[in-house]
Design a protein around this motif. Structure first.
Motif, PDB file in Angstrom:
ATOM      1  N   VAL A 100       0.842  -1.194   0.000  1.00 48.16           N
ATOM      2  CA  VAL A 100       0.000   0.000   0.000  1.00 48.16           C
ATOM      3  C   VAL A 100       0.878   1.246   0.000  1.00 48.16           C
ATOM      4  N   MET A 101       1.930   1.233   0.791  1.00 44.11           N
ATOM      5  CA  MET A 101       2.835   2.378   0.854  1.00 44.11           C
ATOM      6  C   MET A 101       3.533   2.608  -0.490  1.00 44.11           C
ATOM      7  N   THR A 102       3.961   1.529  -1.123  1.00 45.92           N
ATOM      8  CA  THR A 102       4.607   1.637  -2.434  1.00 45.92           C
ATOM      9  C   THR A 102       3.668   2.273  -3.447  1.00 45.92           C
ATOM     10  N   GLU A 103       2.417   1.842  -3.453  1.00 41.35           N
ATOM     11  CA  GLU A 103       1.438   2.415  -4.386  1.00 41.35           C
ATOM     12  C   GLU A 103       1.138   3.876  -4.066  1.00 41.35           C
ATOM     13  N   ALA A 104       1.050   4.196  -2.792  1.00 45.95           N
ATOM     14  CA  ALA A 104       0.782   5.592  -2.407  1.00 45.95           C
ATOM     15  C   ALA A 104       1.931   6.495  -2.838  1.00 45.95           C
ATOM     16  N   GLU A 105       3.151   6.028  -2.678  1.00 45.85           N
ATOM     17  CA  GLU A 105       4.315   6.832  -3.084  1.00 45.85           C
ATOM     18  C   GLU A 105       4.386   7.000  -4.596  1.00 45.85           C
ATOM     19  N   ALA A 106       3.892   5.997  -5.332  1.00 36.73           N
ATOM     20  CA  ALA A 106       3.940   6.048  -6.794  1.00 36.73           C
ATOM     21  C   ALA A 106       2.661   6.613  -7.404  1.00 36.73           C
ATOM     22  N   ALA A 107       1.691   6.938  -6.574  1.00 38.74           N
ATOM     23  CA  ALA A 107       0.357   7.323  -7.062  1.00 38.74           C
ATOM     24  C   ALA A 107       0.385   8.453  -8.073  1.00 38.74           C
ATOM     25  N   TYR A 108       1.251   9.409  -7.889  1.00 34.41           N
ATOM     26  CA  TYR A 108       1.250  10.567  -8.759  1.00 34.41           C
ATOM     27  C   TYR A 108       2.380  10.519  -9.785  1.00 34.41           C
ATOM     28  N   LYS A 109       2.941   9.329  -9.962  1.00 40.50           N
ATOM     29  CA  LYS A 109       4.010   9.139 -10.949  1.00 40.50           C
ATOM     30  C   LYS A 109       3.584   8.141 -12.025  1.00 40.50           C
ATOM     31  N   LYS A 110       2.300   7.802 -12.096  1.00 41.11           N
ATOM     32  CA  LYS A 110       1.842   6.733 -12.977  1.00 41.11           C
ATOM     33  C   LYS A 110       1.633   7.150 -14.422  1.00 41.11           C
ATOM     34  N   GLY A 111       1.837   8.360 -14.754  1.00 39.30           N
ATOM     35  CA  GLY A 111       1.661   8.771 -16.132  1.00 39.30           C
ATOM     36  C   GLY A 111       0.557   9.793 -16.274  1.00 39.30           C
ATOM     37  N   PRO A 112       0.402  10.277 -17.480  1.00 38.84           N
ATOM     38  CA  PRO A 112      -0.561  11.356 -17.704  1.00 38.84           C
ATOM     39  C   PRO A 112      -2.006  10.920 -17.471  1.00 38.84           C
ATOM     40  N   HIS A 113      -2.783  11.844 -16.947  1.00 41.89           N
ATOM     41  CA  HIS A 113      -4.230  11.702 -16.812  1.00 41.89           C
ATOM     42  C   HIS A 113      -4.684  10.619 -15.850  1.00 41.89           C
ATOM     43  N   TYR A 114      -3.821  10.139 -14.975  1.00 42.63           N
ATOM     44  CA  TYR A 114      -4.266   9.172 -13.982  1.00 42.63           C
ATOM     45  C   TYR A 114      -3.573   9.466 -12.673  1.00 42.63           C
ATOM     46  N   TYR A 115      -4.365   9.704 -11.658  1.00 47.79           N
ATOM     47  CA  TYR A 115      -3.830   9.924 -10.321  1.00 47.79           C
ATOM     48  C   TYR A 115      -4.520   8.931  -9.413  1.00 47.79           C
ATOM     49  N   ALA A 116      -3.763   8.115  -8.731  1.00 44.97           N
ATOM     50  CA  ALA A 116      -4.306   7.031  -7.911  1.00 44.97           C
ATOM     51  C   ALA A 116      -4.640   7.536  -6.512  1.00 44.97           C
ATOM     52  N   HIS A 117      -5.636   8.400  -6.444  1.00 45.86           N
ATOM     53  CA  HIS A 117      -6.048   8.934  -5.150  1.00 45.86           C
ATOM     54  C   HIS A 117      -6.512   7.826  -4.214  1.00 45.86           C
ATOM     55  N   ASP A 118      -7.045   6.735  -4.779  1.00 41.09           N
ATOM     56  CA  ASP A 118      -7.480   5.632  -3.920  1.00 41.09           C
ATOM     57  C   ASP A 118      -6.287   5.001  -3.202  1.00 41.09           C
ATOM     58  N   ALA A 119      -5.122   4.974  -3.838  1.00 45.90           N
ATOM     59  CA  ALA A 119      -3.939   4.415  -3.189  1.00 45.90           C
ATOM     60  C   ALA A 119      -3.520   5.269  -1.996  1.00 45.90           C
TER      61      ALA A 119
END
Length: 175
Positions: A100-119
Protein backbone atom coordinates in the motif's frame (compact mmCIF):
# COMPACT_ATOMS: atom_id res chain seq x y z
CA UNK A 1 -22.41 -11.93 -2.10
CA UNK A 2 -20.58 -9.15 -3.93
CA UNK A 3 -23.30 -8.99 -6.58
CA UNK A 4 -25.97 -8.56 -3.89
CA UNK A 5 -23.94 -5.75 -2.31
CA UNK A 6 -23.73 -4.03 -5.69
CA UNK A 7 -27.42 -4.71 -6.44
CA UNK A 8 -28.22 -2.66 -3.35
CA UNK A 9 -26.31 0.25 -4.85
CA UNK A 10 -28.14 0.13 -8.12
CA UNK A 11 -31.50 -0.17 -6.40
CA UNK A 12 -31.23 3.31 -4.90
CA UNK A 13 -31.84 5.18 -8.14
CA UNK A 14 -34.39 2.56 -9.26
CA UNK A 15 -37.00 3.78 -6.85
CA UNK A 16 -38.44 3.22 -3.40
CA UNK A 17 -39.68 -0.33 -4.08
CA UNK A 18 -36.54 -2.08 -5.34
CA UNK A 19 -34.05 -0.88 -2.72
CA UNK A 20 -36.02 -2.18 0.29
CA UNK A 21 -36.49 -5.48 -1.54
CA UNK A 22 -32.76 -5.86 -2.09
CA UNK A 23 -32.00 -4.87 1.51
CA UNK A 24 -34.63 -7.33 2.76
CA UNK A 25 -32.75 -10.09 0.94
CA UNK A 26 -30.02 -9.69 3.57
CA UNK A 27 -32.45 -10.88 6.27
CA UNK A 28 -31.38 -8.19 8.70
CA UNK A 29 -27.63 -8.91 8.46
CA UNK A 30 -26.30 -5.70 9.99
CA UNK A 31 -22.88 -5.99 8.33
CA UNK A 32 -24.39 -6.55 4.89
CA UNK A 33 -26.69 -3.60 5.34
CA UNK A 34 -23.81 -1.40 6.54
CA UNK A 35 -21.61 -2.44 3.60
CA UNK A 36 -24.41 -1.83 1.10
CA UNK A 37 -24.92 1.66 2.50
CA UNK A 38 -21.17 2.29 2.64
CA UNK A 39 -20.62 1.24 -0.99
CA UNK A 40 -23.33 3.75 -1.96
CA UNK A 41 -21.34 6.63 -0.44
CA UNK A 42 -19.03 9.18 -2.07
CA UNK A 43 -15.24 8.96 -2.33
CA UNK A 44 -13.82 9.76 0.09
CA UNK A 45 -16.76 8.53 2.12
CA UNK A 46 -18.86 10.83 4.25
CA UNK A 47 -19.76 8.03 6.67
CA UNK A 48 -17.17 6.07 8.66
CA UNK A 49 -15.52 3.13 6.93
CA UNK A 50 -17.17 0.03 8.41
CA UNK A 51 -15.20 -2.65 10.17
CA UNK A 52 -15.09 -5.72 7.96
CA UNK A 53 -15.51 -9.21 9.35
CA UNK A 54 -13.44 -11.98 7.68
CA UNK A 55 -16.37 -13.46 5.73
CA UNK A 56 -16.83 -10.10 3.93
CA UNK A 57 -13.23 -9.80 2.72
CA UNK A 58 -13.74 -12.01 -0.34
CA UNK A 59 -16.84 -10.18 -1.63
CA UNK A 60 -15.07 -6.85 -1.12
CA UNK A 61 -12.03 -8.15 -3.01
CA UNK A 62 -14.30 -8.92 -5.98
CA UNK A 63 -15.66 -5.38 -5.93
CA UNK A 64 -12.16 -3.88 -5.42
CA UNK A 65 -10.92 -5.26 -8.76
CA UNK A 66 -7.34 -5.25 -7.55
CA UNK A 67 -5.21 -3.38 -5.08
CA UNK A 68 -4.96 0.32 -4.17
CA UNK A 69 -3.74 2.32 -7.13
CA UNK A 70 -4.47 -0.39 -9.70
CA UNK A 71 -6.08 0.68 -12.90
CA UNK A 72 -9.16 -1.31 -13.77
CA UNK A 73 -9.61 -3.46 -16.84
CA UNK A 74 -12.52 -1.44 -18.21
CA UNK A 75 -10.60 1.87 -18.08
CA UNK A 76 -8.19 3.97 -16.10
CA UNK A 77 -10.42 4.98 -13.25
CA UNK A 78 -11.96 2.65 -10.69
CA UNK A 79 -15.63 3.27 -9.93
CA UNK A 80 -16.61 4.74 -6.59
CA UNK A 81 -17.73 1.36 -5.15
CA UNK A 82 -14.38 -0.11 -6.26
CA UNK A 83 -12.44 2.65 -4.50
CA UNK A 84 -14.60 2.29 -1.39
CA UNK A 85 -14.09 -1.49 -1.34
CA UNK A 86 -10.32 -0.94 -1.56
CA UNK A 87 -10.56 1.55 1.28
CA UNK A 88 -12.48 -0.89 3.51
CA UNK A 89 -9.98 -3.65 2.74
CA UNK A 90 -7.07 -1.32 3.53
CA UNK A 91 -8.61 -0.29 6.84
CA UNK A 92 -9.05 -4.00 7.65
CA UNK A 93 -5.33 -4.54 6.94
CA UNK A 94 -6.15 -6.94 4.10
CA UNK A 95 -3.46 -5.46 1.86
CA UNK A 96 0.18 -5.69 2.97
CA UNK A 97 1.28 -2.34 4.42
CA UNK A 98 4.44 -2.24 2.30
CA UNK A 99 2.49 -2.73 -0.93
CA UNK A 100 0.00 0.00 0.00
CA UNK A 101 2.83 2.38 0.85
CA UNK A 102 4.61 1.64 -2.43
CA UNK A 103 1.44 2.42 -4.39
CA UNK A 104 0.78 5.59 -2.41
CA UNK A 105 4.31 6.83 -3.08
CA UNK A 106 3.94 6.05 -6.79
CA UNK A 107 0.36 7.32 -7.06
CA UNK A 108 1.25 10.57 -8.76
CA UNK A 109 4.01 9.14 -10.95
CA UNK A 110 1.84 6.73 -12.98
CA UNK A 111 1.66 8.77 -16.13
CA UNK A 112 -0.56 11.36 -17.70
CA UNK A 113 -4.23 11.70 -16.81
CA UNK A 114 -4.27 9.17 -13.98
CA UNK A 115 -3.83 9.92 -10.32
CA UNK A 116 -4.31 7.03 -7.91
CA UNK A 117 -6.05 8.93 -5.15
CA UNK A 118 -7.48 5.63 -3.92
CA UNK A 119 -3.94 4.42 -3.19
CA UNK A 120 -3.23 7.49 -1.07
CA UNK A 121 -6.56 7.16 0.76
CA UNK A 122 -5.86 3.48 1.45
CA UNK A 123 -2.44 4.33 2.85
CA UNK A 124 -3.98 7.02 5.05
CA UNK A 125 -6.33 4.49 6.71
CA UNK A 126 -4.12 1.37 6.75
CA UNK A 127 -3.48 0.35 10.37
CA UNK A 128 0.14 -0.56 9.60
CA UNK A 129 1.09 2.84 8.19
CA UNK A 130 1.71 6.29 9.66
CA UNK A 131 -0.83 8.68 8.12
CA UNK A 132 1.20 11.76 9.08
CA UNK A 133 4.23 10.42 7.21
CA UNK A 134 2.12 9.66 4.15
CA UNK A 135 0.49 13.09 4.23
CA UNK A 136 3.90 14.75 4.38
CA UNK A 137 5.18 12.75 1.42
CA UNK A 138 2.05 13.44 -0.61
CA UNK A 139 2.20 17.16 0.13
CA UNK A 140 5.75 17.25 -1.21
CA UNK A 141 4.43 16.17 -4.63
CA UNK A 142 1.81 18.92 -4.86
CA UNK A 143 3.87 21.61 -6.64
CA UNK A 144 4.57 19.21 -9.52
CA UNK A 145 0.93 18.47 -10.34
CA UNK A 146 -2.02 20.16 -12.00
CA UNK A 147 -4.79 21.92 -10.10
CA UNK A 148 -7.32 19.05 -10.43
CA UNK A 149 -4.98 16.57 -8.86
CA UNK A 150 -3.92 19.01 -6.14
CA UNK A 151 -7.55 19.82 -5.33
CA UNK A 152 -8.45 16.13 -4.95
CA UNK A 153 -5.34 15.51 -2.88
CA UNK A 154 -6.16 18.36 -0.50
CA UNK A 155 -9.66 16.92 -0.17
CA UNK A 156 -8.18 13.52 0.78
CA UNK A 157 -5.85 15.09 3.31
CA UNK A 158 -8.67 17.10 4.91
CA UNK A 159 -10.76 13.92 5.01
CA UNK A 160 -7.95 12.01 6.75
CA UNK A 161 -7.65 14.85 9.25
CA UNK A 162 -11.42 14.93 9.82
CA UNK A 163 -11.58 11.18 10.52
CA UNK A 164 -8.74 11.51 13.02
CA UNK A 165 -5.92 9.78 11.13
CA UNK A 166 -3.52 12.75 11.44
CA UNK A 167 -3.53 16.21 12.97
CA UNK A 168 -3.36 18.12 9.70
CA UNK A 169 -0.90 20.66 11.12
CA UNK A 170 0.97 21.23 7.86
CA UNK A 171 -2.30 21.36 5.96
CA UNK A 172 -3.68 24.04 8.24
CA UNK A 173 -0.51 26.11 8.03
CA UNK A 174 -0.85 26.28 4.25
CA UNK A 175 2.27 24.29 3.42
Amino acid sequence: MSSRLLAGLRAGPAGPVLRPAVLAAWNGDATALALTEYLSDWFPPLAPIPDVEPEWLSPLREIALGSPGDRVEHGLFPSTPTKLARLALAKAGDYPAEAVMTEAEAAYKKGPHYYAHDAVACALVHPGLDAADIATKVMETLPDRGWRSRRKTYRLLRWARDIGRWDGARLDSGH
